[in-house]
Design a protein around this motif. Structure first.
Motif, short mmCIF file in Angstrom:
data_model
loop_
_atom_site.label_atom_id
_atom_site.label_comp_id
_atom_site.label_asym_id
_atom_site.label_seq_id
_atom_site.Cartn_x
_atom_site.Cartn_y
_atom_site.Cartn_z
N GLN A 24 0.71 -1.30 -0.01
CA GLN A 24 0.00 -0.04 -0.07
C GLN A 24 0.91 1.19 0.01
OE1 GLN A 24 -2.71 -0.33 3.35
NE2 GLN A 24 -2.94 -2.61 3.12
N LEU A 117 -8.79 -7.66 -2.77
CA LEU A 117 -9.15 -6.87 -1.63
C LEU A 117 -9.14 -7.48 -0.23
CD1 LEU A 117 -12.56 -5.43 -3.18
CD2 LEU A 117 -10.23 -4.25 -2.88
N HIS A 118 -8.99 -8.98 -0.31
CA HIS A 118 -8.96 -9.56 0.83
C HIS A 118 -7.46 -9.51 1.50
CE1 HIS A 118 -9.40 -12.61 4.01
NE2 HIS A 118 -8.26 -13.22 3.58
N ASP A 120 -5.34 -7.27 0.53
CA ASP A 120 -5.18 -5.79 1.00
C ASP A 120 -5.41 -5.50 2.29
OD1 ASP A 120 -4.30 -3.13 0.19
OD2 ASP A 120 -6.42 -2.72 0.40
N GLY A 121 -6.78 -6.15 2.82
CA GLY A 121 -7.41 -5.60 3.86
C GLY A 121 -6.82 -6.61 5.12
N HIS A 122 -6.56 -7.83 4.91
CA HIS A 122 -6.22 -8.70 6.01
C HIS A 122 -4.74 -8.99 6.16
CE1 HIS A 122 -10.56 -8.98 5.30
NE2 HIS A 122 -10.68 -9.59 6.64
N PRO A 262 -9.09 -1.29 -3.61
CA PRO A 262 -8.23 -0.74 -2.39
C PRO A 262 -7.49 0.52 -2.52
CG PRO A 262 -7.00 -2.35 -4.15
CD PRO A 262 -8.40 -1.86 -4.71
N ARG A 263 -6.73 0.97 -1.40
CA ARG A 263 -6.22 2.09 -1.15
C ARG A 263 -5.04 2.09 -2.43
NH1 ARG A 263 -4.81 1.33 4.93
NH2 ARG A 263 -5.01 -0.89 4.03
#
Length: 277
Positions: A24, A117-118, A120-122, A262-263
């Protein structure tokens, strides 16, 4: 280029699992990364940003419906044409089942999107995240699509024309005018484009215009405004050319650009691989 955030350390459990991490950061408009390469594979996907990637022989602009796989060791340059949301997944080459030797487009299906996305977020390493990474790699399939790249000629006369049309796809000059500007003949320019790109000049310019149109559509521009910006007087003619090149109506890319993702992320040349369990 913005700073990057390491998302974990360690090593994946299980034989045959390539190390994988989503990075990120912030990709700012006007940022340019000169020619460089990575010891890892990269999978780049953008939802609203416009990022151009070049090798010696190709220039890519990836639409939001797709991602681009860049094999480890591939020399490339990157330019952020418009800031926005981008996600880059870094994959260690050891035990990676994908053996593509050139940058390759892949379709971002709903499942592939959710897996990115998973990841990226986890960011915490756990067995579920490891399985998600393995599944993502297993689901990547190459798709032949001329929207991914425009072949670049090597001859300096033809390359001058190609670079000018990529910078301004709406330039109305015909082949005779370009030949005059480069102090050569129409026959020579036609031969160079055919030999070095595999396309006639007219075909090459159409592909360059469609490539530029994808970016505008993804930013929410109307089909009519996009058509005019890339050199078409009538939206119907633009839509017909777009469909010939991509197999889809331009409205599909316009809708895709409105999705959230995602970011913002972009990878710098010296980004280290992070091994996750």
């Amino acid at each position: 280029m913005a700073d990057h955030e390491d998302t974990g350390t360690g090593r994946w459990a299980g034989a045959g699992t390539p190390p994988l991490v989503a990075l990120q950061g912030e990709g700012r408009q006007g940022t340019v990364l000169e020619l460089h390469d990575h010891p890892q594979h990269l999978l780049g996907w953008s939802t609203t940003a416009t990022v151009s990637l070049r090798t010696d022989t190709r220039c890519w602009l990836v639409p939001p419906t797709h991602a681009l796989w860049v094999p480890a060791g591939t020399a490339h340059s990157v330019e952020v044409l418009r800031a926005g949301r981008v996600c880059v997944v870094v994959i260690g080459p050891a035990d990676c089942p994908i053996a593509w030797t050139e940058p390759t487009g892949v379709l971002v299906t709903p499942l592939v999107r959710e897996l990115i996305l998973h990841l990226d977020g986890h960011t915490d390493p756990d067995p579920v995240r490891a399985r998600a990474g393995r599944l993502l790699v297993d689901l990547l399939e190459p798709v032949p699509s001329t929207t991914f790249h425009v072949p670049l000629p090597e001859d300096p006369r033809a390359r001058l024309i190609a670079d000018a049309l990529i910078a301004d796809p709406g330039d109305p000059r015909d082949l005779a005018a370009w030949a005059d500007d480069t102090h050569t003949s129409v026959r020579t320019i036609s031969r160079l484009f055919s030999q070095e790109t595999g396309l006639t000049f007219a075909q090459w310019r159409t592909h360059a215009r469609v490539r530029a149109a994808v970016s505008r559509l993804a930013r929410g521009a109307s089909v009519g405004a996009t058509a005019r910006a890339v050199g078409y007087r009538k939206p119907a003619a633009f839509s017909a050319a777009f469909r010939r090149v991509t197999g889809q109506h331009p409205g599909v890319y316009q809708q895709a650009g409105q999705d959230q993702g995602p970011r913002t992320t972009l990878v710098a040349p010296d980004t280290p691989v992070v091994r996750l369990p």
